[in-house]
Scaffold this motif. Structure first.
Motif, PDB file in Angstrom:
ATOM      1  N   THR A  45      -7.050   9.853   5.813  1.00  0.00           N
ATOM      2  CA  THR A  45      -5.755   9.513   5.225  1.00  0.00           C
ATOM      3  C   THR A  45      -4.904   8.720   6.216  1.00  0.00           C
ATOM      4  O   THR A  45      -3.682   8.643   6.068  1.00  0.00           O
ATOM      5  N   ARG A  46      -5.544   8.116   7.216  1.00  0.00           N
ATOM      6  CA  ARG A  46      -4.797   7.250   8.130  1.00  0.00           C
ATOM      7  C   ARG A  46      -4.314   6.020   7.354  1.00  0.00           C
ATOM      8  O   ARG A  46      -4.916   5.622   6.343  1.00  0.00           O
ATOM      9  N   PRO A  47      -3.221   5.383   7.798  1.00  0.00           N
ATOM     10  CA  PRO A  47      -2.727   4.199   7.095  1.00  0.00           C
ATOM     11  C   PRO A  47      -3.799   3.127   6.951  1.00  0.00           C
ATOM     12  O   PRO A  47      -4.469   2.766   7.920  1.00  0.00           O
ATOM     13  N   GLY A  48      -3.991   2.648   5.723  1.00  0.00           N
ATOM     14  CA  GLY A  48      -4.942   1.582   5.461  1.00  0.00           C
ATOM     15  C   GLY A  48      -6.379   2.018   5.269  1.00  0.00           C
ATOM     16  O   GLY A  48      -7.255   1.179   5.040  1.00  0.00           O
ATOM     17  N   PRO A 129      -1.878   6.773   1.106  1.00  0.00           N
ATOM     18  CA  PRO A 129      -2.358   6.474   2.462  1.00  0.00           C
ATOM     19  C   PRO A 129      -2.609   5.004   2.745  1.00  0.00           C
ATOM     20  O   PRO A 129      -2.553   4.584   3.904  1.00  0.00           O
ATOM     21  N   ARG A 130      -2.864   4.216   1.725  1.00  0.00           N
ATOM     22  CA  ARG A 130      -3.153   2.814   1.957  1.00  0.00           C
ATOM     23  C   ARG A 130      -1.892   1.961   2.137  1.00  0.00           C
ATOM     24  O   ARG A 130      -1.947   0.890   2.718  1.00  0.00           O
ATOM     25  N   THR A 131      -0.765   2.461   1.652  1.00  0.00           N
ATOM     26  CA  THR A 131       0.460   1.654   1.699  1.00  0.00           C
ATOM     27  C   THR A 131       1.638   2.358   2.359  1.00  0.00           C
ATOM     28  O   THR A 131       2.679   1.732   2.575  1.00  0.00           O
ATOM     29  N   MET A 132       1.500   3.631   2.693  1.00  0.00           N
ATOM     30  CA  MET A 132       2.658   4.472   3.022  1.00  0.00           C
ATOM     31  C   MET A 132       3.468   4.007   4.235  1.00  0.00           C
ATOM     32  O   MET A 132       4.654   4.291   4.337  1.00  0.00           O
ATOM     33  N   GLN A 133       2.841   3.285   5.173  1.00  0.00           N
ATOM     34  CA  GLN A 133       3.560   2.912   6.384  1.00  0.00           C
ATOM     35  C   GLN A 133       4.061   1.463   6.376  1.00  0.00           C
ATOM     36  O   GLN A 133       4.537   0.969   7.396  1.00  0.00           O
ATOM     37  N   LYS A 134       3.985   0.802   5.217  1.00  0.00           N
ATOM     38  CA  LYS A 134       4.392  -0.597   5.175  1.00  0.00           C
ATOM     39  C   LYS A 134       5.900  -0.759   5.318  1.00  0.00           C
ATOM     40  O   LYS A 134       6.375  -1.597   6.064  1.00  0.00           O
ATOM     41  N   PHE A 174       3.540  10.417   7.234  1.00  0.00           N
ATOM     42  CA  PHE A 174       3.059   9.980   5.917  1.00  0.00           C
ATOM     43  C   PHE A 174       4.207   9.331   5.159  1.00  0.00           C
ATOM     44  O   PHE A 174       4.966   9.980   4.439  1.00  0.00           O
ATOM     45  N   GLY A 175       4.350   8.013   5.332  1.00  0.00           N
ATOM     46  CA  GLY A 175       5.457   7.296   4.717  1.00  0.00           C
ATOM     47  C   GLY A 175       6.758   7.579   5.427  1.00  0.00           C
ATOM     48  O   GLY A 175       7.797   7.755   4.779  1.00  0.00           O
TER      49      GLY A 175
END
Length: 275
Positions: A45-48, A129-134, A174-175
């Protein structure tokens, strides 16, 4: 709670414990060092990170859970957002479902958990997880996480889940920005909802490196221990970590200071009666 990733791409230990034999060896080490819960995950579940198919996630995790259950009577958790994976894990012997989406990603997850009578970790995450840190944004991160916990507690108990089976995780990293994470850590004493316990997962996370000005994973180990000690003082009862021994020692020392006694196994009675 000791982290056991059986994935090729987790941010900290991807590929290290893939396969039943390697996974069991690491689980045994964490148990010997004081882990009372082993949290097994088959999808990063790491970013991306790329999404993993249900069948593949089951193939990675269920054999490890079954093998560990065959030799240990402690608590086993499955780290998944997918109801099919959770169902297979519970069938293999897991006790807890740890869902980073707070049981919102898969519409069947609540039913599976209620039917299985398992413990549940409800985590807060903004996005996926794919977008949470954008570009995570909040008007007030603490208030919004509290509101999410309140909504989830009401919805899950209305669906038939025993409130005693639920604990909450604020979802550090997480986000959330570094500032959001630090705000949540400061607010830990106020995040509990409905008398339910908190779980905290900060181990080796990137915000620690940003605070320290270092990209080296090794530099995040002792700051993790420091946060564990602070979190226990702030009332957190379940601590999800990669390195069990130093964090268990920090908990034991913190509890001795708080309660004036010596505990052979910090938090065990609380965990077993609350989750």
């Amino acid at each position: 709670m000791g982290i056991l990733n059986v994935t090729p791409d987790s941010f900290s230990d991807g590929g290290t414990h893939a396969g039943v034999s390697a996974a069991l060896d690491h689980a045994r080490q964490m148990i010997a060092e004081g882990a009372e819960i082993i949290d097994i995950g088959g999808e990063s579940t790491r970013p991306g990170a790329a999404e993993v198919a249900v069948a593949e996630e089951i193939a990675r995790t269920a054999p490890v859970i079954a093998a560990l259950r065959g030799e240990w009577d402690g608590l086993i958790s499955i780290d998944t957002m997918k109801a099919g994976v959770a169902a297979a894990a519970l069938e293999a012997g897991a006790d807890i479902v740890n869902d980073v989406s707070g049981l919102t990603a898969d519409p069947e997850m609540v039913r599976v958990c209620v039917a299985g009578g398992c413990g549940v970790v409800v985590m807060h995450m903004q996005g996926d997880p794919r977008t949470m840190q954008k570009a995570p944004r909040y008007d007030d991160v603490v208030t919004e996480v509290q509101a999410f916990f309140e909504e989830r507690l009401a919805a899950l108990t209305a669906a038939g889940m025993d409130a005693e089976a639920i604990c909450f995780d604020p979802g550090i990293g997480f986000g959330k920005t570094v500032a959001h994470n630090l705000s949540l850590l400061r607010a830990l004493p106020d995040l509990g909802i409905g008398g339910r316990p908190l779980l905290l997962g900060v181990s080796r996370k990137s915000f620690i490196g940003r605070v320290l000005g270092s990209e080296a994973l090794a530099d995040r180990s002792w700051p993790t221990v420091a946060i564990t000690a602070w979190a226990r003082e702030a009332g957190v009862m379940i601590h999800r970590v990669h390195e069990v021994l130093p964090n268990a020692q920090a908990l034991r020392m913190t509890e001795a200071i708080l309660h004036g006694g010596i505990s052979d196994s910090p938090g065990e009675s609380f965990v077993r009666t609350s989750v």
